[in-house]
Motif scaffolding. Sequence first.
Motif, short mmCIF file in Angstrom:
data_model
loop_
_atom_site.label_atom_id
_atom_site.label_comp_id
_atom_site.label_asym_id
_atom_site.label_seq_id
_atom_site.Cartn_x
_atom_site.Cartn_y
_atom_site.Cartn_z
N UNK A 176 20.68 92.89 -2.93
CA UNK A 176 20.43 94.25 -2.45
C UNK A 176 18.99 94.66 -2.74
N UNK A 177 18.51 94.33 -3.94
CA UNK A 177 17.17 94.77 -4.35
C UNK A 177 16.09 94.23 -3.41
N UNK A 178 16.30 93.02 -2.90
CA UNK A 178 15.31 92.44 -1.99
C UNK A 178 15.22 93.25 -0.70
N UNK A 179 16.37 93.56 -0.10
CA UNK A 179 16.36 94.33 1.14
C UNK A 179 15.84 95.74 0.92
N UNK A 180 16.13 96.29 -0.23
CA UNK A 180 15.64 97.63 -0.55
C UNK A 180 14.11 97.62 -0.66
N UNK A 218 13.23 89.30 8.78
CA UNK A 218 14.28 88.67 7.97
C UNK A 218 15.63 88.76 8.67
N UNK A 219 15.91 89.89 9.31
CA UNK A 219 17.16 90.03 10.05
C UNK A 219 17.26 88.98 11.15
N UNK A 220 16.17 88.79 11.88
CA UNK A 220 16.15 87.81 12.96
C UNK A 220 16.35 86.40 12.41
N UNK A 221 15.69 86.11 11.28
CA UNK A 221 15.81 84.78 10.69
C UNK A 221 17.24 84.52 10.20
N UNK A 222 17.84 85.51 9.54
CA UNK A 222 19.20 85.36 9.03
C UNK A 222 20.19 85.13 10.17
N UNK A 238 22.69 94.35 6.88
CA UNK A 238 22.19 93.99 5.55
C UNK A 238 22.96 94.81 4.51
N UNK A 239 22.76 94.54 3.23
CA UNK A 239 23.39 95.40 2.21
C UNK A 239 23.06 96.88 2.39
N UNK A 240 21.86 97.18 2.91
CA UNK A 240 21.51 98.57 3.15
C UNK A 240 22.34 99.16 4.29
#
Length: 216
Positions: A88-92, A103-107, A133-135
């Motif tokens: 979560x901390x990374x996406x935040x 990152x969303x496209x890559x995932x 994402x977690x967010x």
Amino acid sequence: MIIIGAGIAGLAAGCYAQMNGYRTKIFELHNQPGGLCTAWQRRGYTFDGCIHYLFGSGPGQPFYQLWQELGAIQGRQFVHHDQLTTPYQYWQRIYGRAIYNAEEIQESGILIDQLEQFYPGIKADIEFVDVATPLSYERYTGNWQGSSCGWLLNKQTMPLLITGLPKTLPGLHHFYQIGQWVEPGGSVPVVAMSGRNIIQQICHEDRKTFMTTIPQ
């Protein structure tokens, strides 16, 4: 025995209650059973109500017998996909920056490539991709730090996997709570096991031997 809610927990409780000689009635607000494991259709597309974790359900794993007893896996095969998790901390930290969308496209690309290995040709059938994402989970569900199952396992909640949460309420006799929000950890197997466990508890209180059968 009256069961309110025909989600996975309620359906499982009804099945195990019947196995142990209890008469049951299940009441459901929706027009079909399944709870969050249902789907709806719009303009030719089918939308799942939520993601469905079935970890630990393969042969030799903890929940395999549960699904056998419920008659849910006879003639079916489980395909195990690697679980993609990110903190979560990374996406935040990257929220609002160009790297977030990248990152969303890559995932999504990684996941689609994995699906293509099991279901050749599925990539060509995908018309639209939306990444949660977690967010996203936090924004739409209010779950702490975007936990997809409602319960985020940490030092405080991990012991609850063993001790559990109370299934009764003060002043209400013969009333029991089951399902997602009283079973830390979440997931479909845990919710189904919640229904099994409560019938086992009721059998114990009624001094009956808890019985299970496996449909052929």
